[in-house]
Write an enzyme that holds these catalytic residues in place. Structure first.
Site, PDB file in Angstrom:
ATOM      1  CG  ASP A  35      -2.165  -1.067   1.289  1.00  0.00           C
ATOM      2  OD1 ASP A  35      -1.993  -1.538   0.078  1.00  0.00           O
ATOM      3  OD2 ASP A  35      -2.964  -0.877   2.007  1.00  0.00           O
ATOM      4  CB  SER A  83     -11.824   7.425  -1.780  1.00  0.00           C
ATOM      5  OG  SER A  83     -10.529   6.999  -1.094  1.00  0.00           O
ATOM      6  CD  GLU A 114     -16.324   5.638  12.455  1.00  0.00           C
ATOM      7  OE1 GLU A 114     -15.888   4.977  11.519  1.00  0.00           O
ATOM      8  OE2 GLU A 114     -17.254   6.312  12.580  1.00  0.00           O
ATOM      9  CE  LYS A 116      -8.271   4.378   5.626  1.00  0.00           C
ATOM     10  NZ  LYS A 116      -7.992   3.177   4.612  1.00  0.00           N
ATOM     11  CD  GLU A 177     -13.058  -1.608   4.894  1.00  0.00           C
ATOM     12  OE1 GLU A 177     -14.085  -0.668   4.864  1.00  0.00           O
ATOM     13  OE2 GLU A 177     -11.910  -1.737   4.340  1.00  0.00           O
ATOM     14  CB  CYS A 422      29.235 -25.361   7.203  1.00  0.00           C
ATOM     15  SG  CYS A 422      29.323 -23.996   8.318  1.00  0.00           S
ATOM     16  CB  CYS A 441      27.180 -26.857  10.343  1.00  0.00           C
ATOM     17  SG  CYS A 441      28.947 -27.057  10.528  1.00  0.00           S
TER      18      CYS A 441
HETATM   19  S1  IVH Z   1     -15.777   5.919   6.112  1.00  0.00           S
HETATM   20  C1  IVH Z   1     -17.359   8.696   3.066  1.00  0.00           C
HETATM   21  N1  IVH Z   1     -14.908   4.464   8.107  1.00  0.00           N
HETATM   22  O1  IVH Z   1     -11.004   3.082   4.111  1.00  0.00           O
HETATM   23  C2  IVH Z   1     -16.834   7.964   4.048  1.00  0.00           C
HETATM   24  N2  IVH Z   1     -14.065   4.037   5.824  1.00  0.00           N
HETATM   25  O2  IVH Z   1      -9.403   5.051   2.355  1.00  0.00           O
HETATM   26  C3  IVH Z   1     -16.415   6.755   3.676  1.00  0.00           C
HETATM   27  N3  IVH Z   1     -12.440   2.400   5.953  1.00  0.00           N
HETATM   28  O3  IVH Z   1     -13.266   3.075   1.333  1.00  0.00           O
HETATM   29  C4  IVH Z   1     -15.626   5.580   4.321  1.00  0.00           C
HETATM   30  N4  IVH Z   1     -12.665   1.848   8.125  1.00  0.00           N
HETATM   31  O4  IVH Z   1     -12.877   1.147   2.787  1.00  0.00           O
HETATM   32  C5  IVH Z   1     -14.889   4.696   6.849  1.00  0.00           C
HETATM   33  N5  IVH Z   1     -14.170   3.410   9.919  1.00  0.00           N
HETATM   34  C6  IVH Z   1     -14.261   3.602   8.788  1.00  0.00           C
HETATM   35  C7  IVH Z   1     -13.305   2.757   7.973  1.00  0.00           C
HETATM   36  C8  IVH Z   1     -13.384   2.990   6.534  1.00  0.00           C
HETATM   37  C9  IVH Z   1     -11.794   1.469   6.966  1.00  0.00           C
HETATM   38  C10 IVH Z   1     -11.976   2.248   4.440  1.00  0.00           C
HETATM   39  C11 IVH Z   1     -13.121   2.032   3.609  1.00  0.00           C
HETATM   40  C12 IVH Z   1     -12.716   3.366   2.631  1.00  0.00           C
HETATM   41  C13 IVH Z   1     -11.319   3.569   2.965  1.00  0.00           C
HETATM   42  C14 IVH Z   1     -11.016   4.834   2.616  1.00  0.00           C
END
Ligand code: IVH
Length: 688
Positions: A35, A83, A114, A116, A177, A422, A441
């Protein structure tokens, strides 16, 4: 400013690369780059486009949310699935905060923080309370219909009902998710590994094993046959709404969560509302540190304005909402070049292949080496010198090479072959015992083994000689000043002063430390000898029972094996060790130097852990790493480095290792915290 041809070409190449990796990630669920490497490409493109706006095109990946592809039926999202913008550090977060203040009439804000979740975004649609459709994000406008697969996920409600008797909306799109827990991932990986071993026996090519829970989750969701998905134990956290008809008018995100919870949706319990950006920073920092305590992977935190009217006021950019931002953690996975594969020889002769890497920063530390475990692992992963590889370092866990990036493999590369001899000057032939994964070894004179034996002798758990680390041991052995552990006591100031970096003071200090080690307890001396299978707990029992090294040397194997927890194998290994001529020479050197053979410190600790194996992971409050293990062994228990079905308990401190935790969960080994650990030490029993 005119744009050069080269720059235009670079932009085209960057876009093609991004599109390619986008397709691999979203379309095929088999990303070839990390990523972080992908983000770097995107950043580069954005930087150029920001400088030369005339290069921006509608089709540039910087303007599109994901990659379009269709293998499942397309679903047009009624409300686009956008996104999130990223903040890479607290400065970028601060800048976001300032933009919020500018865009709003009031500076009063509540932030919903929250985790991620590193999984796959999903939109699940309910009509009159029934799950009718589930779609992936796709390019944000059109996703893929994966309804049949989502129906197999236990925690996703199929029919809505309110616990408090609330009216069910006629249309409700819940977004969240889908993810695979780490335990489920490891179960899947273990099963795949076994399957592949069978395939190899049958002469078939092994299948690729998913590199991480995210890829495994994505692969599971993309199964054409939902019966396969059903076996994969996927989970779901809800975090947002899409289209809604006939629901109450929510005024805040918190209220939305309450509503969703009432309808039976899983809401992540770590979500928290705070009032200042400083608290947001703290939330992010806490979770970056504690991410491995979770049973699922996260790659950052998401911060959203709690007030829905304020959200309305701010709206969206082309790509993402202005009212939310993702704070990304330092990556744990990155691509780097595998410069070479070497083999290291341990004190028992075990040959461990390891990767020499172009240094990369992972989880905040520079990684230039990573273990490849053993011969089979290298074969399995098929990593080759010259490859670009994915390297992972999760928290304080040892760095690991996940696998090669096949698209970047140099043309004429060949599989790496394990050396047959070795790597030391004696070049003795390596031995692989039938049915064992280790290559060894078996030449006792091997200088690498010898150096490792000396390093072990001087280590904390043995004679604890401060200042005698790896580097000094190598230097001493280079100059032929020490050929075995007995020679340490013949070192002089004159000899030490010949070593690079040693001066009067450091040499004197080392000599004093060596001299002080002569009075260590007998159990430590026994550990230091490095007798096969003889660990600290058995050494302690031996010392207590026999009282002196001479009594142990004189004892018959049968007498030794009478000791609790010692057994025949260790007893034989001990008598064999003392029969060896070169070992007898070491004992003689100890005797001449005046090393104490009979220092039995009687531990005042109750012997309440005899026969029990207690594994420790992470830092336990109030103990050093060795301290926690010592507390166990001094009570007669064992503290091995890994969890097995025989483990009595796993003590979990801060920053624990995930593999130990998940293994303990799988095997139903009791998992205890520091407070319970204290009780265990006191009573020898697990608190009820
Ligand atoms: S909110 C409009 N909340 O992160 C808001 N996304 O990089 C939309 N993701 O596409 C997303 N945890 O797949 C939100 N607690 C969370 C999340 C979350 C993971 C992912 C999700 C989104 C991506 C964005």
């Amino acid at each position: 400013m005119s744009v050069s041809k080269d720059l235009q070409k670079n932009v085209l190449i960057l876009r093609a690369q991004i599109a390619h990796h986008n397709e691999l990630y979203h379309g095929q669920d088999s990303p070839e780059i990390s990523d972080a490497a992908f983000d770097d490409l995107l950043r580069k493109l954005k930087e150029i486009e920001a400088k030369y706006p005339e290069l921006v095109e509608e089709s540039s990946p910087s303007q599109i949310i994901g990659a379009g592809f269709t293998t499942f039926e397309p679903v047009t999202h009624r409300v686009p699935m956008t996104s999130l913008d990223n903040a890479m550090d607290s400065k970028e977060l601060q800048a976001w905060g300032e933009r919020l203040i500018k865009g709003l009439d009031s500076a009063a804000m509540q932030f919903a923080c929250e985790l991620k979740i590193d999984g796959l975004a999903m939109s699940i649609r309910y009509e009159d309370g029934l799950l009718v459709q589930a779609a992936t994000r796709g390019d944000g406008k059109v996703g893929e219909d994966v309804t049949a697969n989502i129906l197999t996920i236990n925690v996703v409600p199929k029919k809505l009902s309110s616990k408090t008797g609330k009216k069910i909306p006629s249309v409700l799109e819940v977004r969240g998710e889908v993810y695979m827990s780490i335990a489920a991932f490891q179960r899947l990986r273990d099963a795949k590994q076994i399957e592949n071993e069978k395939r190899i026996i049958d002469g078939k090519k092994p299948e690729t094993v998913p590199a991480n829970p995210r890829n495994a989750g994505a692969g599971s969701l993309r199964q054409k046959n939902p019966a396969v998905t059903a076996t994969r134990d996927l989970s779901f956290w809800a975090y947002q709404l899409g289209e809604v008809v006939g629901a109450p008018n929510f005024s805040s995100h918190t209220e939305t969560f309450e509503f969703l919870r009432d309808l039976g949706f899983p809401i992540n319990p770590e979500a928290k509302t705070v009032e200042t950006l400083a608290q947001v920073v703290e939330f992010a920092a806490t979770w970056e540190k504690n991410r491995h305590e979770l049973n699922y992977e996260i790659d950052g935190v998401v911060v959203k304005l709690d007030d829905l009217a304020q959200r309305e006021q701010l709206g969206f950019t082309a790509r993402a909402p202005r009212w939310a931002i993702a704070v990304k953690f330092a990556p744990e996975e990155r691509n780097t070049i595998l410069k070479n594969i070497s083999v290291s020889i341990g004190r028992t002769g075990r040959a461990t292949p390891f990767a020499e890497l172009e240094p990369v920063v992972l989880s905040g530390s520079t990684v230039s080496m990573a273990t490849l475990h053993n011969r089979e692992q290298v074969q399995f992963k098929d990593v080759r010198p010259g490859d670009t590889v994915i390297v992972r370092k999760a928290g304080d866990v040892i760095p690991e090479v996940v696998g090669p990036v096949l698209s970047l493999r140099p043309k004429n590369s060949k599989p790496w072959k394990f050396p047959t001899t070795c790597v030391c000057d004696l070049k003795s032939t390596f031995v692989q015992v039938e049915g064992e994964s280790d290559t060894r070894c078996v030449e006792p004179e091997c200088p690498f083994q010898r150096d490792q034996r000396i390093i072990h002798f001087a280590s904390r758990g043995a004679m604890d000689i401060e200042g005698l680390g790896e580097k000094t041991v190598f230097a001493l052995s280079d100059k032929n000043f020490v050929a075995d552990i007995g020679d340490l006591y013949t070192l002089t100031i004159e000899k030490l002063l010949q070593l690079d970096g040693f001066a009067e003071l450091s040499a004197t200090n080392l000599l004093t430390a060596i001299n002080n080690s002569k009075t260590r307890p007998l159990a430590k001396l026994l550990v230091g000898l490095g007798i096969k299978n003889l660990g600290p707990a058995a050494s302690e029992s031996l010392a207590r029972r026999f009282g002196s090294l001479d009594a142990i040397i004189a004892a018959k194997s049968e007498q030794l094996s009478e000791i609790d927890g010692l057994g025949e194998v260790i007893a034989n290994s001990i008598t064999r060790w003392f029969k060896d001529k070169s070992h007898q020479a070491i004992i003689k050197k100890f005797r001449t130097a005046g090393v104490e053979f009979g220092n039995v410190v009687v531990s005042t600790s109750p012997q309440n852990l005899v026969g029990k194996a207690v594994v420790v992971t992470g830092t336990v409050e109030g103990f050093s790493r060795e301290g926690a293990q010592e507390a166990i062994t001094s009570r007669g228990g064992k503290s091995p480095g890994s969890v097995s079905a025989k483990t009595f308990a796993l003590v979990v401190g801060s920053e624990p290792g995930v593999s130990k935790l998940t293994k303990a969960e799988q095997l139903n080994v009791p998992i205890i915290n520091s407070a319970d650990f204290l009780k265990l030490l006191e009573t020898g029993e697990l608190p009820k």
